[in-house]
Design a protein around this motif. Structure first.
Motif: not given
Length: 72
Positions: A6-17, A40-46, A48-55
């Motif tokens: 098992c690999l723990n991997i974090q995927g990042i997108s500016i489009i969607s989860f 999928v063990v967790g979902l979060s987002c960053t 920026r400027d009061n809007a979702v920047h990255e999923y």
């Protein structure tokens, strides 16, 4: 007999989860064979400027180890 890893991997997108999950899988599959599960063990987002920047999707990607291959 089979062995899995098992690999723990974090995927990042500016489009969607969904795209973040897909990105994690596609990047790992470039170098790893025999993937059989993505958890999928967790979902979060960053924000920026009061809007979702990255999923961000925290995943565990499971694959089988080829124990039948010839050892050198």
């Amino acid at each position: 007999m089979s062995v899995t890893k098992c690999l723990n991997i974090q995927g990042i997108s500016i489009i969607s989860f969904e795209d973040a999950i897909k990105t994690a899988f596609e990047e790992v599959s470039k170098n790893v064979d025999h993937i059989f599960n993505v958890e999928v063990v967790g979902l979060s987002c960053t924000i920026r400027d009061n809007a979702v920047h990255e999923y961000i999707a925290d995943t565990k990607i499971y694959f089988k180890i080829d124990i039948e291959r010839t050892k050198e």
